[in-house]
Design a protein around this motif. Structure first.
Motif, PDB file in Angstrom:
ATOM      1  N   ASP A   7       0.805  -1.218   0.000  1.00 17.06           N
ATOM      2  CA  ASP A   7       0.000   0.000   0.000  1.00 17.06           C
ATOM      3  C   ASP A   7       0.841   1.273   0.000  1.00 17.06           C
ATOM      4  OD1 ASP A   7      -2.786  -0.911   0.149  1.00 17.06           O
ATOM      5  OD2 ASP A   7      -2.218  -1.752   2.099  1.00 17.06           O
ATOM      6  N   TYR A   8       2.056   1.203   0.496  1.00 17.37           N
ATOM      7  CA  TYR A   8       2.831   2.430   0.690  1.00 17.37           C
ATOM      8  C   TYR A   8       3.147   3.170  -0.613  1.00 17.37           C
ATOM      9  CZ  TYR A   8       3.127   1.694   5.675  1.00 17.37           C
ATOM     10  OH  TYR A   8       2.788   1.562   7.004  1.00 17.37           O
ATOM     11  N   PRO A   9       3.536   2.483  -1.702  1.00 20.85           N
ATOM     12  CA  PRO A   9       3.730   3.241  -2.946  1.00 20.85           C
ATOM     13  C   PRO A   9       2.455   3.938  -3.412  1.00 20.85           C
ATOM     14  CG  PRO A   9       4.727   1.057  -3.112  1.00 20.85           C
ATOM     15  CD  PRO A   9       3.914   1.054  -1.868  1.00 20.85           C
ATOM     16  N   VAL A  10       1.319   3.274  -3.250  1.00 17.34           N
ATOM     17  CA  VAL A  10       0.041   3.878  -3.644  1.00 17.34           C
ATOM     18  C   VAL A  10      -0.224   5.126  -2.811  1.00 17.34           C
ATOM     19  CG1 VAL A  10      -2.452   3.520  -3.798  1.00 17.34           C
ATOM     20  CG2 VAL A  10      -0.892   1.661  -4.390  1.00 17.34           C
ATOM     21  N   MET A  11      -0.028   5.031  -1.501  1.00 21.97           N
ATOM     22  CA  MET A  11      -0.273   6.183  -0.635  1.00 21.97           C
ATOM     23  C   MET A  11       0.677   7.327  -0.958  1.00 21.97           C
ATOM     24  SD  MET A  11      -1.339   4.733   3.117  1.00 21.97           S
ATOM     25  CE  MET A  11       0.258   4.000   3.461  1.00 21.97           C
ATOM     26  N   TRP A  12       1.915   7.017  -1.297  1.00 23.26           N
ATOM     27  CA  TRP A  12       2.889   8.065  -1.619  1.00 23.26           C
ATOM     28  C   TRP A  12       2.438   8.853  -2.843  1.00 23.26           C
ATOM     29  CZ3 TRP A  12       6.256  10.137  -5.133  1.00 23.26           C
ATOM     30  CH2 TRP A  12       7.305  10.908  -4.625  1.00 23.26           C
ATOM     31  N   TRP A  13       2.011   8.131  -3.897  1.00 27.10           N
ATOM     32  CA  TRP A  13       1.583   8.807  -5.117  1.00 27.10           C
ATOM     33  C   TRP A  13       0.227   9.476  -4.940  1.00 27.10           C
ATOM     34  CZ3 TRP A  13       4.927  10.189  -8.462  1.00 27.10           C
ATOM     35  CH2 TRP A  13       6.083   9.418  -8.678  1.00 27.10           C
ATOM     36  N   LEU A  14      -0.637   8.904  -4.115  1.00 24.49           N
ATOM     37  CA  LEU A  14      -1.908   9.557  -3.820  1.00 24.49           C
ATOM     38  C   LEU A  14      -1.694  10.902  -3.154  1.00 24.49           C
ATOM     39  CD1 LEU A  14      -4.543   7.036  -2.375  1.00 24.49           C
ATOM     40  CD2 LEU A  14      -4.786   8.542  -4.359  1.00 24.49           C
ATOM     41  N   ARG A  21     -10.296  11.131 -19.371  1.00 30.76           N
ATOM     42  CA  ARG A  21      -9.281  10.242 -18.812  1.00 30.76           C
ATOM     43  C   ARG A  21      -8.673  10.842 -17.549  1.00 30.76           C
ATOM     44  NH1 ARG A  21      -6.228   8.269 -24.404  1.00 30.76           N
ATOM     45  NH2 ARG A  21      -8.125   7.390 -25.347  1.00 30.76           N
ATOM     46  N   PRO A  22      -8.327   9.986 -16.591  1.00 26.30           N
ATOM     47  CA  PRO A  22      -7.745  10.493 -15.348  1.00 26.30           C
ATOM     48  C   PRO A  22      -6.331  11.017 -15.574  1.00 26.30           C
ATOM     49  CG  PRO A  22      -7.623   8.114 -15.414  1.00 26.30           C
ATOM     50  CD  PRO A  22      -8.438   8.524 -16.605  1.00 26.30           C
ATOM     51  N   GLN A  23      -5.880  11.852 -14.646  1.00 24.99           N
ATOM     52  CA  GLN A  23      -4.502  12.327 -14.684  1.00 24.99           C
ATOM     53  C   GLN A  23      -3.560  11.290 -14.088  1.00 24.99           C
ATOM     54  OE1 GLN A  23      -3.237  15.136 -16.027  1.00 24.99           O
ATOM     55  NE2 GLN A  23      -1.159  14.570 -15.418  1.00 24.99           N
ATOM     56  N   HIS A  24      -4.053  10.504 -13.149  1.00 26.77           N
ATOM     57  CA  HIS A  24      -3.230   9.549 -12.413  1.00 26.77           C
ATOM     58  C   HIS A  24      -3.891   8.164 -12.454  1.00 26.77           C
ATOM     59  CE1 HIS A  24      -1.338  13.146 -10.601  1.00 26.77           C
ATOM     60  NE2 HIS A  24      -2.577  13.591 -10.493  1.00 26.77           N
ATOM     61  N   VAL A  25      -3.094   7.126 -12.719  1.00 28.26           N
ATOM     62  CA  VAL A  25      -3.586   5.746 -12.734  1.00 28.26           C
ATOM     63  C   VAL A  25      -2.669   4.886 -11.866  1.00 28.26           C
ATOM     64  CG1 VAL A  25      -4.111   3.715 -14.138  1.00 28.26           C
ATOM     65  CG2 VAL A  25      -4.579   6.006 -15.038  1.00 28.26           C
ATOM     66  N   LEU A  26      -3.237   4.303 -10.832  1.00 30.53           N
ATOM     67  CA  LEU A  26      -2.490   3.435  -9.916  1.00 30.53           C
ATOM     68  C   LEU A  26      -3.025   2.023 -10.043  1.00 30.53           C
ATOM     69  CD1 LEU A  26      -2.497   5.956  -6.988  1.00 30.53           C
ATOM     70  CD2 LEU A  26      -0.414   4.807  -7.766  1.00 30.53           C
ATOM     71  N   LEU A  27      -2.168   1.117 -10.526  1.00 31.00           N
ATOM     72  CA  LEU A  27      -2.521  -0.291 -10.701  1.00 31.00           C
ATOM     73  C   LEU A  27      -1.656  -1.106  -9.748  1.00 31.00           C
ATOM     74  CD1 LEU A  27      -2.526  -0.375 -14.621  1.00 31.00           C
ATOM     75  CD2 LEU A  27      -4.430   0.192 -13.097  1.00 31.00           C
TER      76      LEU A  27
END
Length: 274
Positions: free
Chosen positions: A81-88, A191-197
């Motif tokens: 989860d940490y990479p996702v939270m960082w980019w969020l 389209r979104p600006q950010h995409v987290l997969l």
């Protein structure tokens, strides 16, 4: 010789031409058993063919599967989860105020991440899920006062009308029949600006479908993707890959197919090119 090397040698011996049929019969029995939760089995061309080899079941549309999410996943984050939270957090600082969370269960990401992140004022967070999860998620959001959360079980409508700044899909695209990110993105009005997969089964071989015991007597087909192809498809839509991380908590072993097995899943972050 390392333990991992020894285990690999034993596995290759068991998957040889003499022992392979007996191994597959035994592995299928394990796969179908209650104790087989998390196991994978088989290689198929598509979801329809894969489902023909599974017992009839509700797949993810099962309230019993939500228990872990409510009791654990809404209150705790994990290493992946940490990479996702960082980019969020970075996206929020840049002004992002809307999230579409495909396969976000009962709102687990919002509930857990807000314990660590300062959620911006005016945030909207839409979760797209199966009906059983949507019902539980709405009740949980009301109980916890999570007013930014909303839920829908209509993926086609949600994608078609989406104008969110951020898309999150964590451990879900592989379970969708129409799963490729490029296909979802080409159907949205904005389209979104950010995409987290996150938690994607990516490897170097060709795409295929396998099946997974997902627990509580439920089973589901699973896409496995060629990682380079998926990234190229996103780049063709003018997204840039900014980050990639390994998800060591997830691995894939398909009995009888060592060349299609791999030790970790993958997370990816893309942003739209200016």
């Amino acid at each position: 010789m390392s333990h991992a090397s020894a285990a690999q040698i034993v596995r290759e011996l068991l998957e040889g031409p003499v022992t392979r049929p007996a191994l597959l019969r035994w592995r299928r029995q394990q796969f179908l058993a209650k104790e087989g939760t998390g196991f994978y089995f088989g290689v198929f061309e598509d979801f329809m063919t894969a489902r023909q080899h599974l017992p009839r079941n509700p797949e993810f549309n099962n309230e019993d599967l939500a228990a872990e999410y409510v009791e654990l996943r809404t209150r705790q984050v994990f290493a992946y989860d940490y990479p996702v939270m960082w980019w969020l957090e970075k996206a929020f600082r840049q002004g992002a105020r809307s999230v579409m969370d495909i396969g976000g269960s009962v709102g687990v990401h919002y509930h857990a991440y807000r314990l660590y992140l300062d959620m911006p004022a005016g945030l909207t967070w839409q979760v797209v899920e199966v009906p059983a999860m949507v019902g539980i998620g709405r009740r949980l959001a009301a109980e916890r006062g999570a007013t930014p959360l909303s839920f829908t079980d209509d993926l086609r409508e949600a994608v078609g009308s989406a104008d969110s700044d951020i898309w999150i899909a964590a451990g879900v695209l592989q379970y969708l029949e129409d799963a490729r990110p490029k296909d979802l993105l080409t159907r949205c009005i904005k389209r979104p600006q950010h995409v987290l997969l996150n938690k994607l089964p990516l490897y170097r071989g060709g795409d295929f479908v396998t099946t997974q015991n997902i627990g509580d007597g439920c089973f589901a087909p699973v896409h496995v993707f060629n990682g380079d192809r998926l990234i190229r498809e996103m780049e063709a839509l003018d997204f840039t890959l900014r980050d990639r991380w390994s998800v060591h908590e997830r691995s894939l072993y398909v009995p009888g197919y060592p060349e299609r097995s791999f030790p970790s899943f993958t997370g990816l972050y893309f942003d739209a090119r200016a």
